[in-house]
Design a protein around this motif. Structure first.
Motif, PDB file in Angstrom:
ATOM      1  N   SER A 123       0.873  -1.174   0.000  1.00 17.21           N
ATOM      2  CA  SER A 123       0.000   0.000   0.000  1.00 17.21           C
ATOM      3  C   SER A 123       0.912   1.226   0.000  1.00 17.21           C
ATOM      4  CB  SER A 123      -0.888  -0.040   1.255  1.00 17.21           C
ATOM      5  OG  SER A 123      -1.943   0.872   1.126  1.00 17.21           O
ATOM      6  N   VAL A 124       0.761   2.077  -1.000  1.00 19.93           N
ATOM      7  CA  VAL A 124       1.704   3.183  -1.176  1.00 19.93           C
ATOM      8  C   VAL A 124       0.966   4.521  -1.216  1.00 19.93           C
ATOM      9  CG1 VAL A 124       3.526   4.134  -2.642  1.00 19.93           C
ATOM     10  CG2 VAL A 124       3.223   1.673  -2.521  1.00 19.93           C
ATOM     11  N   MET A 125       1.369   5.448  -0.374  1.00 17.09           N
ATOM     12  CA  MET A 125       0.728   6.773  -0.359  1.00 17.09           C
ATOM     13  C   MET A 125       1.313   7.653  -1.458  1.00 17.09           C
ATOM     14  SD  MET A 125       0.409   7.496   3.734  1.00 17.09           S
ATOM     15  CE  MET A 125      -1.091   8.472   3.555  1.00 17.09           C
ATOM     16  N   GLU A 126       0.455   8.551  -1.989  1.00 10.67           N
ATOM     17  CA  GLU A 126       0.883   9.449  -3.076  1.00 10.67           C
ATOM     18  C   GLU A 126       0.927  10.889  -2.552  1.00 10.67           C
ATOM     19  OE1 GLU A 126       1.833   9.212  -6.632  1.00 10.67           O
ATOM     20  OE2 GLU A 126       2.363  11.117  -5.695  1.00 10.67           O
ATOM     21  N   TYR A 127       2.150  11.411  -2.372  1.00 14.30           N
ATOM     22  CA  TYR A 127       2.291  12.753  -1.795  1.00 14.30           C
ATOM     23  C   TYR A 127       1.749  13.850  -2.709  1.00 14.30           C
ATOM     24  CZ  TYR A 127       4.238  16.603   0.840  1.00 14.30           C
ATOM     25  OH  TYR A 127       4.370  17.755   1.575  1.00 14.30           O
ATOM     26  N   ALA A 128       1.796  13.598  -4.034  1.00 15.90           N
ATOM     27  CA  ALA A 128       1.347  14.630  -4.979  1.00 15.90           C
ATOM     28  C   ALA A 128      -0.168  14.846  -4.916  1.00 15.90           C
ATOM     29  CB  ALA A 128       1.762  14.250  -6.394  1.00 15.90           C
ATOM     30  N   PHE A 129      -0.893  13.974  -4.223  1.00 18.79           N
ATOM     31  CA  PHE A 129      -2.344  14.110  -4.086  1.00 18.79           C
ATOM     32  C   PHE A 129      -2.644  14.785  -2.739  1.00 18.79           C
ATOM     33  CE2 PHE A 129      -6.737  13.283  -3.602  1.00 18.79           C
ATOM     34  CZ  PHE A 129      -7.267  12.899  -4.823  1.00 18.79           C
ATOM     35  N   ILE A 130      -2.879  16.104  -2.768  1.00 17.47           N
ATOM     36  CA  ILE A 130      -3.147  16.905  -1.553  1.00 17.47           C
ATOM     37  C   ILE A 130      -2.195  16.523  -0.404  1.00 17.47           C
ATOM     38  CG2 ILE A 130      -4.962  17.943  -0.109  1.00 17.47           C
ATOM     39  CD1 ILE A 130      -7.057  17.000  -1.991  1.00 17.47           C
ATOM     40  N   GLY A 131      -0.900  16.536  -0.722  1.00  6.81           N
ATOM     41  CA  GLY A 131       0.124  16.305   0.301  1.00  6.81           C
ATOM     42  C   GLY A 131       0.041  14.930   0.955  1.00  6.81           C
ATOM     43  N   GLY A 132      -0.468  13.944   0.217  1.00  2.00           N
ATOM     44  CA  GLY A 132      -0.572  12.599   0.788  1.00  2.00           C
ATOM     45  C   GLY A 132      -1.432  12.566   2.043  1.00  2.00           C
ATOM     46  N   SER A 133      -2.355  13.520   2.159  1.00  5.26           N
ATOM     47  CA  SER A 133      -3.152  13.599   3.394  1.00  5.26           C
ATOM     48  C   SER A 133      -4.135  12.424   3.461  1.00  5.26           C
ATOM     49  CB  SER A 133      -3.898  14.931   3.472  1.00  5.26           C
ATOM     50  OG  SER A 133      -4.628  15.147   2.289  1.00  5.26           O
ATOM     51  N   MET A 134      -4.427  12.018   4.697  1.00  2.00           N
ATOM     52  CA  MET A 134      -5.252  10.839   4.882  1.00  2.00           C
ATOM     53  C   MET A 134      -6.681  11.179   5.242  1.00  2.00           C
ATOM     54  SD  MET A 134      -4.733   7.340   6.895  1.00  2.00           S
ATOM     55  CE  MET A 134      -4.835   7.841   8.550  1.00  2.00           C
ATOM     56  N   GLY A 135      -7.582  10.942   4.297  1.00  2.00           N
ATOM     57  CA  GLY A 135      -9.010  11.079   4.559  1.00  2.00           C
ATOM     58  C   GLY A 135      -9.620   9.681   4.609  1.00  2.00           C
ATOM     59  N   ALA A 136     -10.954   9.630   4.443  1.00  2.00           N
ATOM     60  CA  ALA A 136     -11.670   8.352   4.561  1.00  2.00           C
ATOM     61  C   ALA A 136     -11.223   7.352   3.495  1.00  2.00           C
ATOM     62  CB  ALA A 136     -13.170   8.601   4.465  1.00  2.00           C
ATOM     63  N   VAL A 137     -10.966   7.817   2.276  1.00  2.00           N
ATOM     64  CA  VAL A 137     -10.614   6.880   1.196  1.00  2.00           C
ATOM     65  C   VAL A 137      -9.213   6.288   1.414  1.00  2.00           C
ATOM     66  CG1 VAL A 137     -10.089   6.704  -1.265  1.00  2.00           C
ATOM     67  CG2 VAL A 137     -12.162   7.859  -0.502  1.00  2.00           C
ATOM     68  N   VAL A 138      -8.274   7.136   1.811  1.00  2.00           N
ATOM     69  CA  VAL A 138      -6.916   6.629   2.078  1.00  2.00           C
ATOM     70  C   VAL A 138      -6.973   5.605   3.214  1.00  2.00           C
ATOM     71  CG1 VAL A 138      -4.608   7.245   2.896  1.00  2.00           C
ATOM     72  CG2 VAL A 138      -5.740   8.692   1.207  1.00  2.00           C
ATOM     73  N   GLY A 139      -7.689   5.960   4.287  1.00  2.00           N
ATOM     74  CA  GLY A 139      -7.799   5.062   5.445  1.00  2.00           C
ATOM     75  C   GLY A 139      -8.446   3.743   5.063  1.00  2.00           C
ATOM     76  N   GLU A 140      -9.556   3.838   4.324  1.00  2.00           N
ATOM     77  CA  GLU A 140     -10.279   2.623   3.937  1.00  2.00           C
ATOM     78  C   GLU A 140      -9.425   1.757   3.009  1.00  2.00           C
ATOM     79  OE1 GLU A 140     -12.898   1.198   5.011  1.00  2.00           O
ATOM     80  OE2 GLU A 140     -13.055  -0.348   3.452  1.00  2.00           O
ATOM     81  N   THR A 141      -8.693   2.391   2.102  1.00  2.00           N
ATOM     82  CA  THR A 141      -7.858   1.626   1.157  1.00  2.00           C
ATOM     83  C   THR A 141      -6.730   0.913   1.910  1.00  2.00           C
ATOM     84  OG1 THR A 141      -8.403   3.255  -0.546  1.00  2.00           O
ATOM     85  CG2 THR A 141      -6.564   1.782  -1.013  1.00  2.00           C
ATOM     86  N   ILE A 142      -6.118   1.610   2.862  1.00  2.00           N
ATOM     87  CA  ILE A 142      -5.072   0.952   3.657  1.00  2.00           C
ATOM     88  C   ILE A 142      -5.681  -0.181   4.489  1.00  2.00           C
ATOM     89  CG2 ILE A 142      -3.306   1.247   5.463  1.00  2.00           C
ATOM     90  CD1 ILE A 142      -2.883   4.093   4.442  1.00  2.00           C
ATOM     91  N   ALA A 143      -6.862   0.080   5.052  1.00  2.00           N
ATOM     92  CA  ALA A 143      -7.537  -0.960   5.854  1.00  2.00           C
ATOM     93  C   ALA A 143      -7.809  -2.193   4.992  1.00  2.00           C
ATOM     94  CB  ALA A 143      -8.834  -0.414   6.435  1.00  2.00           C
ATOM     95  N   ARG A 144      -8.141  -1.977   3.721  1.00  2.00           N
ATOM     96  CA  ARG A 144      -8.405  -3.117   2.820  1.00  2.00           C
ATOM     97  C   ARG A 144      -7.117  -3.896   2.548  1.00  2.00           C
ATOM     98  NH1 ARG A 144     -13.074  -1.438  -1.573  1.00  2.00           N
ATOM     99  NH2 ARG A 144     -14.538  -0.686  -0.001  1.00  2.00           N
ATOM    100  N   ALA A 145      -6.002  -3.170   2.446  1.00  2.00           N
ATOM    101  CA  ALA A 145      -4.713  -3.852   2.250  1.00  2.00           C
ATOM    102  C   ALA A 145      -4.401  -4.721   3.474  1.00  2.00           C
ATOM    103  CB  ALA A 145      -3.607  -2.832   2.016  1.00  2.00           C
ATOM    104  N   VAL A 146      -4.696  -4.172   4.665  1.00  2.00           N
ATOM    105  CA  VAL A 146      -4.463  -4.918   5.913  1.00  2.00           C
ATOM    106  C   VAL A 146      -5.354  -6.173   5.934  1.00  2.00           C
ATOM    107  CG1 VAL A 146      -4.554  -4.837   8.444  1.00  2.00           C
ATOM    108  CG2 VAL A 146      -3.799  -2.817   7.166  1.00  2.00           C
TER     109      VAL A 146
END
Ligand SMILES: [Zn+2]
Length: 285
Positions: A123-146
Motif C-alpha cells: 500500500s503506497v501513499m501518493e504525496y502529490a495528491f493533496i500532500g498525501g493527506s489521509m481522509g476516509a478513502v486513504v484510510g479505507e484503502t489501507i484498511a483493505r490492504a491490511v
C-alpha cells in the motif's frame, strides 16, 4: 537546406534547429549540483553526487519494489465532501484538481504481487495528491490492504508519504488512524509480518499511527519524519531544535527507527527481512 546562417562572421543556428534544454535538467536541493534528468532517472531518482533521495510517485514506487506482473487493486473508492468544506478553496475542487494531476482517485494505491518471488501486499501513499493527506478513502484503502494481508496470510508493506490527516474531512479523517491501527493489531495477533517504510515526508497522524507500528520501521535516507513540524515545536517549547532534528538519521540514532535503507537496496532488504521473519532463512549481518 543549411541549418545555420552566417551573421557578421559568426555561425548562428537558425531558430528551427535550436535545441531546447530546459526541462532536461534538475537541480539537487541538497548539493545544488545540476543533474541530467536521464541520469537521475537511471539512478532511481537519487542524486549521483550526494545521495539525496528525490520524491517519487506511488506508481514508480510500486514498480521499484514489486517483481513484474503485479496487480493494482482497490481502485474504486472516491472521496466525497462530508463537511461541505469551503474554507479557502472548495474541497471538491481540490479533489478534482488532484485527481486530474495524478490520475488517481485519492492519495493511495494498493498492489498485490511478489518481491523477489515472495508474495506481498503493498500500500503506497501518493504525496502529490493533496500532500498525501489521509481522509476516509486513504484510510479505507489501507484498511483493505491490511484485511487482504490477513485473509491471504501475506506480508504487508505500507509506504508512507504524508502531511498527516486531511483537515477537510475532519473527524472522518482522524477515525482512519484508529481503524488502520486496529487492523494492524489483528495482523500482529495472526503473526503476519508488516514493515512500515517511511519516505520524505511522513508527518502528523500517519506517524502517530500505522507508520510507527511496523514489526520493522524503516526509512529512506534524509526523510523528514515527525508529528508536529519543527517550527511548531520550537514555538511550544521555546527552545532551538538540534541540527537534523526529525530526519531519518536523527531518528535512527535516538531509537525511533530500526534501519535506514537506501532506495537501491530496498527491494532486497524487504525480501530478505520477510524471508527471515517467515522462518525461511537466517538473518544476515
Ligand atoms: Zn546532490
Amino acid at each position: 537546406m543549411s541549418w545555420f546562417k552566417r551573421e557578421e562572421h559568426q555561425i548562428v543556428p537558425t531558430p528551427d534547429h535550436e535545441v531546447r534544454t530546459e526541462g532536461l535538467w534538475s537541480k539537487c536541493p541538497s548539493c545544488h549540483k545540476v543533474i541530467w534528468k536521464a541520469d537521475l532517472e537511471a539512478n532511481l531518482q537519487v542524486c549521483p553526487s550526494c545521495g539525496h533521495h528525490f520524491k517519487i510517485d506511488a506508481r514508480k514506487r510500486i514498480e521499484l519494489l514489486l517483481d513484474p506482473g503485479y496487480e493494482l487493486v482497490d481502485l474504486d473508492l472516491k472521496s466525497t465532501d462530508p463537511l461541505s468544506f469551503t474554507d479557502l478553496k472548495r474541497y471538491k475542487e481540490r479533489l478534482a484538481q488532484a485527481q486530474k494531476k495524478t490520475g488517481l482517485n485519492d492519495a493511495i494505491i494498493n498492489a498485490v504481487g511478489t518481491i523477489e518471488g515472495q508474495p506481498l501486499i503493498l500500500s503506497v501513499m501518493e504525496y502529490a495528491f493533496i500532500g498525501g493527506s489521509m481522509g476516509a478513502v486513504v484510510g479505507e484503502t489501507i484498511a483493505r490492504a491490511v484485511d487482504r494481508s490477513l485473509e491471504t496470510k501475506t506480508p504487508l508493506v505500507i509506504v508512507s508519504a504524508s502531511g498527516g490527516a486531511r483537515m477537510m474531512e475532519g473527524i472522518a479523517s482522524l477515525m482512519q488512524l484508529a481503524k488502520v491501527s486496529a487492523g494492524l493489531a489483528k495482523l500482529d495477533d495472526a503473526k503476519i509480518p508488516y514493515i512500515s517504510l517511511m519516505t520524505d515526508p511522513t508527518t502528523g497522524g500517519v506517524t502517530a499511527s500505522f507508520a510507527m507500528l511496523g514489526d520493522l520501521n524503516i526509512a529512506e535516507p534524509g526523510a523528514l519524519i515527525g508529528f508536529a513540524g519543527p517550527r511548531v515545536i520550537e514555538q511550544t517549547i521555546r527552545q532551538k531544535l538540534p541540527e537534523g532534528f526529525q530526519r531519518s538519521e536523527f531518528l535512527l540514532e535516538h531509537g525511533f527507527l530500526d534501519a535506514i535503507v537506501p532506495r537501491k537496496e530496498l527491494k532486497s532488504y524487504l525480501a530478505k527481512s520477510f524471508a527471515w521473519m517467515l522462518g525461511q532463512s537466517a538473518p544476515s549481518a
